[in-house]
Write a protein that holds these residues in place. Structure first.
Motif, PDB file in Angstrom:
ATOM      1  N   GLU A 314      39.039  27.133  48.678  1.00  0.00           N
ATOM      2  CA  GLU A 314      38.760  27.630  50.022  1.00  0.00           C
ATOM      3  C   GLU A 314      37.692  28.712  49.973  1.00  0.00           C
ATOM      4  O   GLU A 314      37.650  29.534  49.060  1.00  0.00           O
ATOM      5  CB  GLU A 314      40.036  28.187  50.666  1.00  0.00           C
ATOM      6  CG  GLU A 314      41.052  27.126  51.049  1.00  0.00           C
ATOM      7  CD  GLU A 314      40.627  26.369  52.296  1.00  0.00           C
ATOM      8  OE1 GLU A 314      39.558  26.682  52.843  1.00  0.00           O
ATOM      9  OE2 GLU A 314      41.359  25.470  52.719  1.00  0.00           O
ATOM     10  N   THR A 315      36.836  28.718  50.972  1.00  0.00           N
ATOM     11  CA  THR A 315      35.737  29.693  51.006  1.00  0.00           C
ATOM     12  C   THR A 315      36.125  30.969  51.744  1.00  0.00           C
ATOM     13  O   THR A 315      35.389  31.935  51.733  1.00  0.00           O
ATOM     14  CB  THR A 315      34.512  29.072  51.709  1.00  0.00           C
ATOM     15  OG1 THR A 315      34.900  28.644  53.032  1.00  0.00           O
ATOM     16  CG2 THR A 315      34.007  27.874  50.926  1.00  0.00           C
ATOM     17  N   LYS A 316      37.299  30.963  52.372  1.00  0.00           N
ATOM     18  CA  LYS A 316      37.705  32.125  53.168  1.00  0.00           C
ATOM     19  C   LYS A 316      38.715  33.008  52.432  1.00  0.00           C
ATOM     20  O   LYS A 316      39.526  33.687  53.042  1.00  0.00           O
ATOM     21  CB  LYS A 316      38.298  31.661  54.500  1.00  0.00           C
ATOM     22  CG  LYS A 316      37.300  30.907  55.372  1.00  0.00           C
ATOM     23  CD  LYS A 316      37.935  30.490  56.693  1.00  0.00           C
ATOM     24  CE  LYS A 316      36.941  29.726  57.552  1.00  0.00           C
ATOM     25  NZ  LYS A 316      37.556  29.292  58.853  1.00  0.00           N
ATOM     26  N   GLY A 317      38.681  32.951  51.111  1.00  0.00           N
ATOM     27  CA  GLY A 317      39.535  33.829  50.332  1.00  0.00           C
ATOM     28  C   GLY A 317      40.965  33.366  50.199  1.00  0.00           C
ATOM     29  O   GLY A 317      41.832  34.141  49.770  1.00  0.00           O
ATOM     30  N   GLN A 318      41.274  32.114  50.538  1.00  0.00           N
ATOM     31  CA  GLN A 318      42.637  31.608  50.431  1.00  0.00           C
ATOM     32  C   GLN A 318      42.943  31.046  49.043  1.00  0.00           C
ATOM     33  O   GLN A 318      44.047  30.605  48.789  1.00  0.00           O
ATOM     34  CB  GLN A 318      42.869  30.527  51.492  1.00  0.00           C
ATOM     35  CG  GLN A 318      42.748  31.041  52.912  1.00  0.00           C
ATOM     36  CD  GLN A 318      42.955  29.920  53.929  1.00  0.00           C
ATOM     37  OE1 GLN A 318      43.220  28.779  53.563  1.00  0.00           O
ATOM     38  NE2 GLN A 318      42.829  30.266  55.197  1.00  0.00           N
TER      39      GLN A 318
END
Length: 338
Positions: A314-318
């Motif tokens: 994931e690119t959103k820090g997940q």
């Protein structure tokens, strides 16, 4: 700590096509079972001649099940008439179910569309005996139901919906389909089961689509003793599939996709050099005899026993999460020969 990174891609979700021109887009879990609440099945076969076989201990749920199935079948445009007869057996032993099936088939001279059999609980021996007698001896569809499932009224509507969808499919109806643009396409699947009861032998099973919806299939099986027998029987069974397609559709298919399962790592060379060559020779002989152009043919080896775990970054820090349904990986961690 040192995971391999690679590029993949996600296929667009397929529309699930139902009757009346209605369709459904699957959710993130690719579950579209809720669509059967208000969408009719693509095609259905009326269930007019069927019999219920049940043990005395399950008498309490018989009328309840019939009522619920008739209720959920209406929005699906699937007609379920009242059963021809309710056959009560004294116990729940396999031989008692077999005896009841024999009596039903002899009484109605085989003029029964489906046998609905109620089991008091999940019993493998009884289930196997029922399927063997109904399918192998009489060639009649059967539907088994575990009585205790009817105790939960909230779940029963959902359970009965799944039941009637299965029953319609067993009668020859088509619950739903996806849009498959290629016409005159036959899809074939083969797998081999190695059983302990017959040491050194295997059971090969093959199915092939026989309709444009790919909702109807021809099936065949054979007992195998050696790898040579396996290759020869795959070719023989495939020939049966081609003849079945021609018998139903009036001509041979223009395109064939063959999925080959049950291939170990050490068998790949043998499959490609012997088995695939035999299949190609069979295609050539049959099509040449029918004065038809050779079909487009694709042979795919399927491997399921893998230890590989794939994660989506994931690119959103997940962090790492499970990949979305429809994810395709075709590079870096795949074998070129497969």
């Amino acid at each position: 700590n040192n995971l391999i990174q690679f590029q993949g891609h996600v296929c667009e979700p397929e529309k699930i096509l139902f009757g009346g021109g209605k369709c459904e887009i699957p959710n993130d879990r690719y579950d579209w079972s809720a669509a059967f609440r208000d969408k009719p099945m693509l095609s259905s076969v009326p269930l007019n001649k069927w019999v219920i076989i049940y043990p005395g201990a399950a008498m309490w749920c018989v009328d309840k099940i019939v009522t619920y199935m008739q209720r959920v079948s209406k929005p699906l445009h699937f007609t379920i008439a009242n059963p021809l007869e309710l056959i009560k057996i004294s116990g729940d032993q396999p031989h008692e179910y077999v005896k009841a099936i024999d009596e039903v088939m002899n009484k109605y001279k085989g003029n029964v569309q489906l046998l609905f059999v109620i089991l008091p609980r999940q019993v493998v021996e009884a289930y196997s005996a029922i399927k063997k007698r109904a399918s192998l001896e009489f060639g009649v569809p059967s539907q088994c139901f575990v009585a205790k499932t009817a105790q939960n009224d909230k779940r029963l509507m959902s359970v009965c919906t799944k039941l009637v969808v299965q029953m319609n499919a067993k009668l020859g109806g088509v619950p739903w389909k996806v849009a498959i643009p290629p016409k005159d396409l036959m899809v074939v699947g083969f797998d081999a089961h190695h059983t302990k009861k017959t040491t050194g032998r295997s059971i090969g099973a093959m199915v092939a689509s026989t309709s444009e919806t790919h909702g109807k299939y021809f099936s065949t099986s054979s007992s195998l003793s050696t790898r040579t027998d396996l290759s020869e029987n795959v070719c023989a069974d495939f020939t049966k599939c081609l003849h079945a397609w021609k018998r139903i559709n009036g001509q041979l298919p223009d395109k064939i996709i063959f999925y080959r399962d049950g291939v170990g790592q050490g068998q790949l060379v043998h499959v490609f050099e012997t088995e695939l060559s035999n299949i190609k020779a069979a295609i050539h002989g049959i099509y040449q005899g029918a004065e038809r152009a050779m079909p487009k043919f694709m042979f795919i080896v399927v491997t399921k026993r893998l230890n590989t775990r794939i994660f989506k970054l994931e690119t959103k820090g997940q962090g790492h999460v499970n990949p979305s349904p429809g994810t395709v990986v075709d590079d870096v961690i795949t074998y070129p020969e497969r």
